[in-house]
Design a protein around this motif. Structure first.
Motif, PDB file in Angstrom:
ATOM      1  N   ALA A  37      46.686   7.060  -6.142  1.00  0.00           N
ATOM      2  CA  ALA A  37      46.476   6.799  -7.567  1.00  0.00           C
ATOM      3  C   ALA A  37      47.199   7.839  -8.423  1.00  0.00           C
ATOM      4  O   ALA A  37      47.820   7.498  -9.439  1.00  0.00           O
ATOM      5  CB  ALA A  37      44.988   6.789  -7.891  1.00  0.00           C
ATOM      6  N   ASN A  38      47.159   9.093  -8.011  1.00  0.00           N
ATOM      7  CA  ASN A  38      47.865  10.157  -8.733  1.00  0.00           C
ATOM      8  C   ASN A  38      49.365   9.895  -8.730  1.00  0.00           C
ATOM      9  O   ASN A  38      50.030  10.035  -9.757  1.00  0.00           O
ATOM     10  CB  ASN A  38      47.559  11.515  -8.108  1.00  0.00           C
ATOM     11  CG  ASN A  38      48.233  12.650  -8.825  1.00  0.00           C
ATOM     12  OD1 ASN A  38      48.306  12.676 -10.040  1.00  0.00           O
ATOM     13  ND2 ASN A  38      48.763  13.590  -8.062  1.00  0.00           N
ATOM     14  N   TYR A  39      49.912   9.510  -7.579  1.00  0.00           N
ATOM     15  CA  TYR A  39      51.338   9.212  -7.490  1.00  0.00           C
ATOM     16  C   TYR A  39      51.713   8.040  -8.400  1.00  0.00           C
ATOM     17  O   TYR A  39      52.693   8.104  -9.132  1.00  0.00           O
ATOM     18  CB  TYR A  39      51.724   8.905  -6.040  1.00  0.00           C
ATOM     19  CG  TYR A  39      53.122   8.359  -5.921  1.00  0.00           C
ATOM     20  CD1 TYR A  39      54.219   9.177  -6.126  1.00  0.00           C
ATOM     21  CD2 TYR A  39      53.336   7.024  -5.647  1.00  0.00           C
ATOM     22  CE1 TYR A  39      55.511   8.676  -6.046  1.00  0.00           C
ATOM     23  CE2 TYR A  39      54.621   6.510  -5.568  1.00  0.00           C
ATOM     24  CZ  TYR A  39      55.694   7.335  -5.762  1.00  0.00           C
ATOM     25  OH  TYR A  39      56.961   6.831  -5.696  1.00  0.00           O
ATOM     26  N   LEU A  40      50.931   6.962  -8.362  1.00  0.00           N
ATOM     27  CA  LEU A  40      51.240   5.794  -9.185  1.00  0.00           C
ATOM     28  C   LEU A  40      51.155   6.113 -10.675  1.00  0.00           C
ATOM     29  O   LEU A  40      51.974   5.639 -11.464  1.00  0.00           O
ATOM     30  CB  LEU A  40      50.315   4.629  -8.827  1.00  0.00           C
ATOM     31  CG  LEU A  40      50.527   4.045  -7.426  1.00  0.00           C
ATOM     32  CD1 LEU A  40      49.469   2.994  -7.127  1.00  0.00           C
ATOM     33  CD2 LEU A  40      51.912   3.468  -7.288  1.00  0.00           C
ATOM     34  N   ASN A  41      50.182   6.941 -11.082  1.00  0.00           N
ATOM     35  CA  ASN A  41      50.100   7.368 -12.488  1.00  0.00           C
ATOM     36  C   ASN A  41      51.314   8.190 -12.885  1.00  0.00           C
ATOM     37  O   ASN A  41      51.847   8.030 -13.983  1.00  0.00           O
ATOM     38  CB  ASN A  41      48.827   8.174 -12.732  1.00  0.00           C
ATOM     39  CG  ASN A  41      47.631   7.297 -12.956  1.00  0.00           C
ATOM     40  OD1 ASN A  41      47.750   6.158 -13.376  1.00  0.00           O
ATOM     41  ND2 ASN A  41      46.459   7.832 -12.655  1.00  0.00           N
ATOM     42  N   SER A  42      51.754   9.070 -11.989  1.00  0.00           N
ATOM     43  CA  SER A  42      52.918   9.902 -12.315  1.00  0.00           C
ATOM     44  C   SER A  42      54.172   9.049 -12.480  1.00  0.00           C
ATOM     45  O   SER A  42      55.008   9.337 -13.328  1.00  0.00           O
ATOM     46  CB  SER A  42      53.136  10.978 -11.251  1.00  0.00           C
ATOM     47  OG  SER A  42      53.612  10.419 -10.048  1.00  0.00           O
ATOM     48  N   ALA A  51      52.021  17.862 -11.668  1.00  0.00           N
ATOM     49  CA  ALA A  51      51.964  18.561 -12.951  1.00  0.00           C
ATOM     50  C   ALA A  51      51.699  17.557 -14.078  1.00  0.00           C
ATOM     51  O   ALA A  51      52.586  17.261 -14.871  1.00  0.00           O
ATOM     52  CB  ALA A  51      53.254  19.317 -13.192  1.00  0.00           C
ATOM     53  N   PRO A  52      50.479  17.022 -14.158  1.00  0.00           N
ATOM     54  CA  PRO A  52      50.197  16.054 -15.221  1.00  0.00           C
ATOM     55  C   PRO A  52      50.260  16.717 -16.597  1.00  0.00           C
ATOM     56  O   PRO A  52      50.080  17.936 -16.714  1.00  0.00           O
ATOM     57  CB  PRO A  52      48.772  15.592 -14.920  1.00  0.00           C
ATOM     58  CG  PRO A  52      48.188  16.645 -14.067  1.00  0.00           C
ATOM     59  CD  PRO A  52      49.325  17.292 -13.334  1.00  0.00           C
ATOM     60  N   PRO A  53      50.527  15.936 -17.628  1.00  0.00           N
ATOM     61  CA  PRO A  53      50.618  16.518 -18.975  1.00  0.00           C
ATOM     62  C   PRO A  53      49.256  17.025 -19.450  1.00  0.00           C
ATOM     63  O   PRO A  53      48.211  16.533 -19.038  1.00  0.00           O
ATOM     64  CB  PRO A  53      51.095  15.345 -19.832  1.00  0.00           C
ATOM     65  CG  PRO A  53      50.735  14.135 -19.074  1.00  0.00           C
ATOM     66  CD  PRO A  53      50.760  14.503 -17.625  1.00  0.00           C
TER      67      PRO A  53
END
Length: 66
Positions: A37-42, A51-53
């Motif tokens: 999920a983190n990869y798809l959001n990035s 390094a999310p905004p």
């Protein structure tokens, strides 16, 4: 980095593909699903994976209700 495994492809109907995806993701741990999920959001929001905004805190305010 992630790569597409072209040997894993098989032609199938949408219903069969949905069932196969459900089974695959159900067998993953919650940590692995969270990484996906983190990869798809990035990818969707165009930021580096680890390094999310930062949240713009000037938009939000905190106040107490009485």
């Amino acid at each position: 980095m992630y790569r597409l495994d072209r040997t894993a492809f098989s032609a199938q109907a949408a219903k069969e593909a949905s069932k196969a995806d459900r089974i695959y993701y159900k067998n993953l741990s919650w940590q692995e699903r969270l990484k996906i999920a983190n990869y798809l959001n990035s990818v969707a929001y165009n930021y580096p994976e680890n390094a999310p905004p930062r949240i713009d805190k000037s938009v939000f305010s905190v106040r107490s209700r009485k």
